[in-house]
Scaffold this motif. Structure first.
Motif, PDB file in Angstrom:
ATOM      1  N   LYS A 776      29.346  91.267  49.646  1.00 16.00           N
ATOM      2  CA  LYS A 776      28.208  91.900  50.319  1.00 16.00           C
ATOM      3  C   LYS A 776      26.889  91.423  49.714  1.00 16.00           C
ATOM      4  O   LYS A 776      25.911  91.192  50.425  1.00 16.00           O
ATOM      5  CB  LYS A 776      28.310  93.420  50.201  1.00 16.00           C
ATOM      6  N   ASP A 781      28.705  89.692  55.763  1.00 14.31           N
ATOM      7  CA  ASP A 781      29.098  90.980  56.328  1.00 14.31           C
ATOM      8  C   ASP A 781      30.584  91.219  56.101  1.00 14.31           C
ATOM      9  O   ASP A 781      31.394  90.286  56.080  1.00 14.31           O
ATOM     10  CB  ASP A 781      28.807  91.025  57.838  1.00 14.31           C
ATOM     11  N   GLU A 783      33.821  93.238  57.704  1.00 17.78           N
ATOM     12  CA  GLU A 783      34.318  93.899  58.908  1.00 17.78           C
ATOM     13  C   GLU A 783      35.753  94.352  58.675  1.00 17.78           C
ATOM     14  O   GLU A 783      36.506  93.692  57.964  1.00 17.78           O
ATOM     15  CB  GLU A 783      34.268  92.948  60.106  1.00 17.78           C
ATOM     16  N   LYS A 803      30.108  96.568  57.644  1.00 19.89           N
ATOM     17  CA  LYS A 803      29.100  96.327  58.681  1.00 19.89           C
ATOM     18  C   LYS A 803      29.649  96.673  60.062  1.00 19.89           C
ATOM     19  O   LYS A 803      28.949  97.214  60.899  1.00 19.89           O
ATOM     20  CB  LYS A 803      28.671  94.848  58.643  1.00 19.89           C
ATOM     21  N   ARG A 804      30.943  96.359  60.257  1.00 19.33           N
ATOM     22  CA  ARG A 804      31.554  96.602  61.560  1.00 19.33           C
ATOM     23  C   ARG A 804      33.013  96.993  61.366  1.00 19.33           C
ATOM     24  O   ARG A 804      33.623  96.636  60.364  1.00 19.33           O
ATOM     25  CB  ARG A 804      31.508  95.347  62.460  1.00 19.33           C
TER      26      ARG A 804
END
Length: 888
Positions: A776, A781, A783, A803-804
């Motif tokens: 990070k 990102d 996920e 992030k996702r």
């Protein structure tokens, strides 16, 4: 005071310099920049013209490829039919080919030549001369026909002069049929593509095309030959594009009609704008120069102090992290305590920064050590220093040994505090315990040395720990029993037994505990086998049971099941409850002379299968298992060769904003470009790759290719904001992962790592957690992939803060017909929204899916409704054509 005054006076004395110098520099730069921009204006005009030409050439190339490939696909269907109907006659042939001519194609004629002699053609009218043509007696066409036969692939030639008149491109397709003797060569099918219709349908003859275009074939040395269409444009700095065909490549070259000189525009307006801009720039510089000098002086001083403070903080954090020391602080007046993350971890508490008290500490300390530890604190803190050693009982009942030290700390007008440190000394304690056990064992063996002398012959054939026969005894038994079978039964069965989780017991409780488990395992085997069976320990945690196979697989299965069931039962050792299991491979042979070495190998293969299917079970050796092992070995060898030959390539599936349908990224998916079998998906090789421990290597290859693709797309002007790359569990264990990522110079926000749900739930793995935090920090990102298919933990999701998260296709597919499933998906979206996490839905098969997911609040969509995974070349074509807008 004197020094500061002198500095101010000097600064006032030379105040014009910060104004004059920037003004002169700015004036110089403006003049240089104006000249440069004027020249660049001409270059940019030409580049714009080249970009426009490149766009038109790409459209022509796409039409040309599409038309040729469409014709080829039509004929391949005919070839497939002929391979199943090798005795086809002219009427049937004409009926099939006439259907092809009804499609939108440029086909002029199709001929079939079984055994290389043309016997069927369509249309017949106008092609009568072709009937009876023997390719073996036609030197002009024989080479291409033989090449198609020998390679088994399509051979495309042309434009050539045709026997029936005119010119065309000729595609020759080899035809093979399946016979009892194997796959046999039937002949060839030749398809003629009309040159004029192909050029016209591809836009090459369009009068509105404001280009001079030529097409030439690319040789094996990647050089373009003499154009077979259009003028020779060599030396005119033409824009080129490559047409990729199933059999070779063409190069399209193009220049504007009238040449590149028409691309330049009048630059008078640009020059006037530069003069005005220069005046506007110089005036503020003269006015603000004085203020900038003052500001820069103060800014440098602040930055210097900030950098010094950050350096000291980093050193302190690094020292604490490397030493694995936890820091705590206690207010003697209020009793409130403050623990850092490492201290919370030592005591088995959440590292959430919450308040701590004496009760938290007391609840974690082993009940037997609480009174002594508290007495140590009360007794020693009065002297200003404190030191103690005690055990901690973690929530999972694991015992941890902690050494704690502290000292009084006082500040003016503040209550006294105790500042201390803790560190884990469990490894040292366990090491001392192992050494003690080893010492006791050594002393016992020394006492038994004299007695062992008289049992030396027995020990040569038996395992000294379990008393069972050893490997040497087993080899002699196999040789002796091979001729007549076990105990003269004419058959022999072998159970290869391997203990599961034995290493964990050895590592945590010591070798003495491991020896006790081996003795127990030997006793279980003897108790469950008959007195005629032969039980041996052949090394480590492996055992072998020899018996006859005359009672069949039911008896052998029942015997193995009893052993597995009894081995599951817990075993007490020095107050610890030890649990382990066994995996068993069974092989049997009933031939007159038994191949005992093959029997050993077969039992080992069956054992490997039992372990691969989850352990704590038994498996029989079968011919199918043997074939599977051979196939797996072949695939493993091919994977290793494929890694050496760079056969693993990244494909990409686009992702789109659910509301605007703008592309927001792509997911990189590995494909194996097998030299014989073609493109293979991960399902065909990933399990074998995991067994070879090369998944991390494949991950690195995909990441490197993704970064190269991003750079390529940026240079091409294709807007691809982000690439998501899968990262395996094993790669997150790599201590060198971060160092390798630093060497790649990854631009923040352009790469995302997809982690499967099971990885982020593994809270106990410090290396994984450390690597994820550093990832990070690098601007990559994180996920969560396949969300909802495992044991999801909201607490773990809060800690990781990805992030996702990507909802698995299994949850997306039923929402069209199942309201309950739709509500479940809405709940997942709400969880993501509440945590500030973007939600991605994969497996979006239809636009109806897309509409429902958009209404539920999903941020990003991915699936076949928009695009399948594409090669890098196909993706570039997809992006250029914006094909997803047509799908929507």
């Amino acid at each position: 005071m004197t020094s500061n005054t002198t500095h101010i006076q000097k600064h006032r004395l030379h105040w014009p310099r910060p104004t004059l110098l920037p003004s002169l520099v700015a004036l110089t730069l403006l003049v240089i920049g104006g000249v440069f921009l004027d020249r660049q204006n001409s270059v940019i005009n030409e580049e714009r013209a080249r970009a426009s030409v490149a766009g038109e050439v790409s459209l022509v190339r796409a039409k040309l490829e599409g038309n040729i490939n469409g014709n080829i696909q039509l004929v391949r269907g005919l070839v497939s039919t002929i391979s199943t109907e090798p005795r086809m006659k002219q009427p049937r042939f004409s009926a099939l080919v006439s259907n092809l001519f009804e499609e939108h194609s440029q086909l002029r004629s199709v001929a079939a030549a079984p055994d290389l002699v043309v016997s069927m053609t369509y249309p017949i009218v106008g092609n009568e001369k072709v009937i009876g043509l023997d390719y073996r007696h036609t030197p002009a066409q024989l080479e291409a026909v033989l090449k198609a036969r020998d390679t088994g692939k399509l051979v495309l030639a042309g434009p050539v002069d045709l026997v029936q008149g005119g010119r065309g491109f000729v595609g020759r397709f080899p035809v093979y049929t399946d016979t009892p003797a194997g796959r046999m060569f039937w002949g060839v099918v030749s398809a003629v593509v009309d040159v004029g219709r192909l050029y016209a349908d591809s836009g090459l003859l369009d009068k509105s095309l404001g280009l001079d275009v030529s097409i030439a074939r690319i040789s094996s040395r990647d050089n373009a030959g003499t154009p077979f269409f259009g003028p020779d444009l060599s030396g005119q700095n033409a824009v080129t594009a490559t047409v990729v065909l199933p059999s070779g490549r063409w190069e399209i070259a193009a220049v504007p009609k009238g040449g590149w000189g028409t691309a330049h525009n009048n630059s008078l307006l640009l020059r006037l704008a530069m003069i005005i801009a220069g005046a506007l720039i110089l005036l503020p510089i003269v006015i603000t120069g004085r203020l900038l000098g003052e500001r820069q002086s103060h800014f440098r001083e602040v930055q210097s102090r900030k950098a010094e403070l950050e350096q000291i903080s980093r050193r302190l954090a690094l020292a604490l992290d490397v030493s694995k020391v936890g820091v705590w602080e206690m207010d003697l007046e209020s009793g409130d305590e403050t623990w850092d993350a490492r201290t919370n971890e030592l005591y088995g508490l959440d590292t959430d920064g919450g308040s701590r008290s004496h009760e938290h500490w007391k609840a974690a300390v082993h009940p037997e050590d609480q009174e002594r530890a508290e007495a140590d604190f009360r007794r020693m803190i009065a002297t200003g220093r404190y030191e103690s050693h005690y055990r901690v009982m973690l929530p999972n009942n694991t015992i941890r040994h902690v050494r704690s030290m502290g000292a009084l700390f006082s500040e003016f007008d503040a209550p006294e505090r105790v500042v201390g440190v803790n560190w884990d000394v469990t490894a040292d304690v366990l090491l001392n315990e192992d050494l003690r056990c080893a010492t006791l064992l050594t002393e016992a063996r020394n006492r038994d040395l004299e007695a062992a002398r008289v049992r030396i012959e027995h020990n040569a054939l038996h395992d000294s720990l379990t008393g069972l026969p050893n490997r040497r005894y087993l080899d002699e038994m196999l040789k002796r029993e091979a001729a007549a079978g076990f105990r003269g039964t004419g058959s022999m069965a072998m159970l290869h037994v391997d203990l599961d989780r034995f290493k964990q017991i050895n590592d945590t409780l010591g070798h003495a505990a491991g020896d006790a488990m081996l003795i127990h395992a030997g006793a279980v085997l003897r108790d469950n086998c008959s007195y005629n069976d032969f039980v041996a320990r052949i090394g480590g945690d492996e055992f072998v049971v020899l018996t006859s196979a005359e009672d069949g697989p039911l008896y052998l299965g029942a015997l193995a099941e009893r052993i597995v069931r009894q081995m599951r039962q817990p075993v007490k050792y020095q107050g610890h409850e030890c649990r382990f299991g066994v995996s068993i491979g069974i092989a049997a042979d009933r031939r007159e002379v038994i191949d005992v070495q093959r029997l050993l190998i077969n039992a080992d293969i069956a054992l490997y299968r039992a372990k691969g299917r989850g352990r704590n079970r038994y498996e029989f050796f079968t011919d199918a298992l043997q074939a599977e092992v051979v196939t797996t070995k072949r695939i493993a060898d091919e994977i290793l060769n494929g890694l050496e030959r760079d056969e693993f390539v990244a494909w990409f599936q686009p992702q789109f904003d659910a509301k605007t349908l703008e592309m927001v990224g792509v997911e990189a998916l590995v494909r194996w470009q097998h030299p014989i079998e073609g493109i293979k998906p991960p399902a065909d090789f990933l399990l074998v790759a995991e067994e070879l421990n090369v998944v991390a290597t494949i991950d690195r290859v995909v990441l490197a290719q993704s970064l190269e693709a991003l750079d390529r797309w940026d240079k091409m002007g294709l807007h691809v904001p982000r690439v998501s790359v899968n990262v395996s569990h094993r790669r997150l264990h790599d201590e060198d992962l971060i160092r390798g990522l630093l060497e790649l110079d990854i631009e923040p926000g352009r790469i995302a790592f997809e982690l499967v749900e099971s990885i982020y739930l593994d809270e106990g793995d410090a290396m994984i957690g450390w690597n994820i935090d550093r990832i990070k920090e690098l601007g990559i990102d994180v996920e969560i992939d396949d969300f909802g298919t495992g044991y999801a933990s909201i607490v773990s999701l809060q800690k990781m803060r990805p992030k996702r998260l990507k909802i698995d296709r299994q949850l997306v597919d039923p929402i069209l017909v199942d309201p309950a499933q739709r509500q479940l998906l809405a709940s997942i979206v709400e969880i993501g929204k509440s945590m500030g996490i973007e939600v991605v839905a994969e497996g979006v098969e239809t636009m109806e899916h897309a509409a429902i997911l958009r209404d539920l609040g999903v941020d990003i969509l991915q699936g076949y409704a928009f695009s399948r995974p594409l090669s890098i070349a196909d993706l570039e074509t997809f992006l250029t054509a914006k094909a997803w807008l047509e799908a929507s």
